[in-house]
Design an enzyme around this catalytic site. Structure first.
Site, mmCIF file in Angstrom:
data_model
loop_
_atom_site.group_PDB
_atom_site.id
_atom_site.type_symbol
_atom_site.label_atom_id
_atom_site.label_comp_id
_atom_site.label_asym_id
_atom_site.label_seq_id
_atom_site.Cartn_x
_atom_site.Cartn_y
_atom_site.Cartn_z
ATOM 1 N N SER A 13 1.651 -4.251 0.907
ATOM 2 C CA SER A 13 2.650 -3.950 2.047
ATOM 3 C C SER A 13 1.790 -2.991 3.387
ATOM 4 O O SER A 13 2.444 -2.857 4.296
ATOM 5 C CB SER A 13 3.455 -2.798 1.630
ATOM 6 O OG SER A 13 3.005 -1.748 1.000
ATOM 7 N N ASP A 62 4.792 -0.819 -10.211
ATOM 8 C CA ASP A 62 3.646 -0.047 -10.154
ATOM 9 C C ASP A 62 2.728 -0.441 -11.053
ATOM 10 O O ASP A 62 2.685 -0.756 -12.130
ATOM 11 C CB ASP A 62 4.331 1.175 -10.654
ATOM 12 C CG ASP A 62 3.321 2.349 -10.711
ATOM 13 O OD1 ASP A 62 2.006 1.909 -10.698
ATOM 14 O OD2 ASP A 62 3.831 3.572 -11.055
ATOM 15 N N TYR A 156 -12.693 8.927 -7.305
ATOM 16 C CA TYR A 156 -12.574 7.647 -6.644
ATOM 17 C C TYR A 156 -13.595 6.646 -6.912
ATOM 18 O O TYR A 156 -13.398 5.398 -6.976
ATOM 19 C CB TYR A 156 -12.004 7.747 -5.350
ATOM 20 C CG TYR A 156 -11.676 6.504 -4.349
ATOM 21 C CD1 TYR A 156 -10.617 5.833 -4.363
ATOM 22 C CD2 TYR A 156 -12.747 6.102 -3.372
ATOM 23 C CE1 TYR A 156 -10.658 4.653 -3.787
ATOM 24 C CE2 TYR A 156 -12.497 5.140 -2.394
ATOM 25 C CZ TYR A 156 -11.290 4.256 -2.750
ATOM 26 O OH TYR A 156 -11.001 3.095 -1.798
ATOM 27 N N ALA A 158 -15.987 7.027 -8.691
ATOM 28 C CA ALA A 158 -16.508 6.687 -9.963
ATOM 29 C C ALA A 158 -15.589 5.362 -10.569
ATOM 30 O O ALA A 158 -15.913 4.694 -11.456
ATOM 31 C CB ALA A 158 -16.072 7.789 -10.974
HETATM 32 P P1 NAI Z 1 -3.644 1.137 2.302
HETATM 33 O O1 NAI Z 1 -3.143 2.505 1.814
HETATM 34 O O2 NAI Z 1 -2.893 0.739 3.357
HETATM 35 O O3 NAI Z 1 -3.249 0.117 1.109
HETATM 36 C C1 NAI Z 1 -3.194 0.400 -0.313
HETATM 37 C C2 NAI Z 1 -1.949 -0.236 -0.750
HETATM 38 O O4 NAI Z 1 -1.795 -0.183 -2.414
HETATM 39 C C3 NAI Z 1 -0.587 0.207 -0.346
HETATM 40 O O5 NAI Z 1 0.062 -0.836 -0.182
HETATM 41 C C4 NAI Z 1 0.003 0.914 -1.476
HETATM 42 O O6 NAI Z 1 1.476 0.766 -1.262
HETATM 43 C C5 NAI Z 1 -0.661 0.194 -2.708
HETATM 44 N N1 NAI Z 1 -0.319 1.069 -3.888
HETATM 45 C C6 NAI Z 1 -0.617 2.169 -4.221
HETATM 46 N N2 NAI Z 1 -0.354 2.438 -5.415
HETATM 47 C C7 NAI Z 1 0.053 1.593 -5.996
HETATM 48 C C8 NAI Z 1 0.613 1.288 -7.387
HETATM 49 N N3 NAI Z 1 0.633 2.252 -8.205
HETATM 50 N N4 NAI Z 1 1.295 0.058 -7.541
HETATM 51 C C9 NAI Z 1 1.347 -1.027 -6.546
HETATM 52 N N5 NAI Z 1 0.735 -0.665 -5.385
HETATM 53 C C10 NAI Z 1 0.184 0.546 -4.993
HETATM 54 O O7 NAI Z 1 -5.049 1.133 2.491
HETATM 55 P P2 NAI Z 1 -6.204 0.059 2.286
HETATM 56 O O8 NAI Z 1 -7.457 0.466 3.112
HETATM 57 O O9 NAI Z 1 -5.559 -1.358 2.733
HETATM 58 O O10 NAI Z 1 -6.623 -0.120 0.651
HETATM 59 C C11 NAI Z 1 -6.644 -1.430 0.011
HETATM 60 C C12 NAI Z 1 -7.730 -1.354 -0.876
HETATM 61 O O11 NAI Z 1 -9.131 -1.209 -0.381
HETATM 62 C C13 NAI Z 1 -7.640 0.043 -1.895
HETATM 63 O O12 NAI Z 1 -8.103 -0.369 -2.997
HETATM 64 C C14 NAI Z 1 -8.845 0.784 -1.207
HETATM 65 O O13 NAI Z 1 -9.314 1.718 -2.266
HETATM 66 C C15 NAI Z 1 -9.595 0.041 -0.744
HETATM 67 N N6 NAI Z 1 -10.687 0.347 0.055
HETATM 68 C C16 NAI Z 1 -10.399 0.462 1.265
HETATM 69 C C17 NAI Z 1 -11.277 1.142 2.205
HETATM 70 C C18 NAI Z 1 -10.969 1.701 3.826
HETATM 71 O O14 NAI Z 1 -11.661 1.978 4.525
HETATM 72 N N7 NAI Z 1 -9.710 1.750 4.364
HETATM 73 C C19 NAI Z 1 -12.780 1.156 1.915
HETATM 74 C C20 NAI Z 1 -13.100 0.822 0.691
HETATM 75 C C21 NAI Z 1 -12.055 0.517 -0.400
#
Ligand code: NAI
Length: 250
Positions: A13, A62, A156, A158
């Site tokens: 999303s 979830d 995170y 880890a």
């Molecule tokens: P974001 O916050 O836009 O996306 C995270 C997504 O995970 C959101 O859509 C959220 O609704 C969803 N989410 C959270 N808990 C959930 C659950 N229990 N069930 C289903 N969906 C759930 O942030 P971003 O940056 O797009 O993150 C995507 C991935 O990239 C994550 O795994 C994050 O750890 C990783 N990441 C992001 C970095 C960055 O600089 N933005 C750097 C390295 C990794």
């Protein structure tokens, strides 16, 4: 590239997941857009996929709960026929917490979302992939899983480090079944994640350490995810690809 294939993307999303949904659709895949709370973002992603002429469904689930995950996969199979590509993208830091203030509950919550969820999602899709002798899994790890992350990101980091290792274990286990498992480790990507956890002064410090001099975009990460799912990466498994503008070179 992915004509007649189905990609299930968790956390689609916003940010990287959202961009991945569009990138897979552009290459011909039908897409299952998973979300938890951001219904509006999920609807926008769904609409963008539909506009590209691909089949699409939106699924609230979830990914830390096995019942939700099983239902999510069942619904995808029921509506779109199968899961060929699983992108384990959902992840979060929740807040920056150092040892002094970190609670057991916080630790468990971070591990559940960034590590356990991948086990649950893979468990729900792998058997059908193995029966077809074909499947592709991409885990979204992080540069934090390589270098320990910024201040307050220990749990995170880890979890993401565990995810990089888990990717290798899964790759070994699933290779005989025709399933490839890879990860990406994004660096600093301009998504809602940093809007939540990195105030401008911290964000600028991160940028100062990037040889390319800027944050990455969700689209630049999505392109690498698509590559890993594509036939161009057919001899790659167990690998973690850095997408970080040179911030960390391994
Ligand atoms: P974001 O916050 O836009 O996306 C995270 C997504 O995970 C959101 O859509 C959220 O609704 C969803 N989410 C959270 N808990 C959930 C659950 N229990 N069930 C289903 N969906 C759930 O942030 P971003 O940056 O797009 O993150 C995507 C991935 O990239 C994550 O795994 C994050 O750890 C990783 N990441 C992001 C970095 C960055 O600089 N933005 C750097 C390295 C990794």
């Amino acid at each position: 590239m992915f004509e007649r294939q189905v990609a299930l993307i968790t956390g689609a999303s916003s940010g990287i997941g959202y961009a991945s949904a569009i990138a897979f659709a552009r290459e011909g895949a039908a897409v299952a857009v998973n979300y938890l709370k951001n219904e509006k973002g999920a609807e926008e992603a769904t609409e963008a996929v539909r506009k590209l002429g691909r089949q699409v469904i939106t699924i609230k689930a979830d990914v830390t709960r096995s019942a939700d995950v099983e239902k999510m996969v069942e619904t995808t199979v029921e509506k779109l026929g199968r899961v060929d590509i699983l992108v384990n993208n959902a992840g979060d830091l929740f807040s920056r917490q150092t040892l002094a203030d970190m609670t057991e509950e916080y630790w468990d919550r971070v591990m559940a979302l960034n590590l356990k969820s991948v086990f649950l999602c893979v468990k729900a899709v792998w058997k059908a992939m193995a029966e077809r002798k074909s499947g592709c899994i991409i885990n979204v790890a992080s540069i934090a899983g390589r270098n320990g992350g910024g201040l307050g990101a220990a749990a995170y980091s880890a979890a993401k480090g565990g995810l990089i290792t888990y990717t290798k274990s899964l790759a070994k286990e699933l290779a005989p079944h025709g399933i490839r498992v890879n990860a990406i480790a994004p660096g600093v990507i301009a998504t809602p994640y940093h809007e939540r956890y990195s105030p401008p002064e911290i964000f600028q410090k991160f940028i100062a350490n990037i040889p390319m001099g800027r944050a990455g975009t969700s689209e630049e990460v999505a392109d690498v995810i698509v590559f890993l799912a594509s036939p161009a990466a057919r001899y790659m498994t167990g690998e973690t690809v850095e997408v970080n503008g040179g911030m960390l070179m391994d």
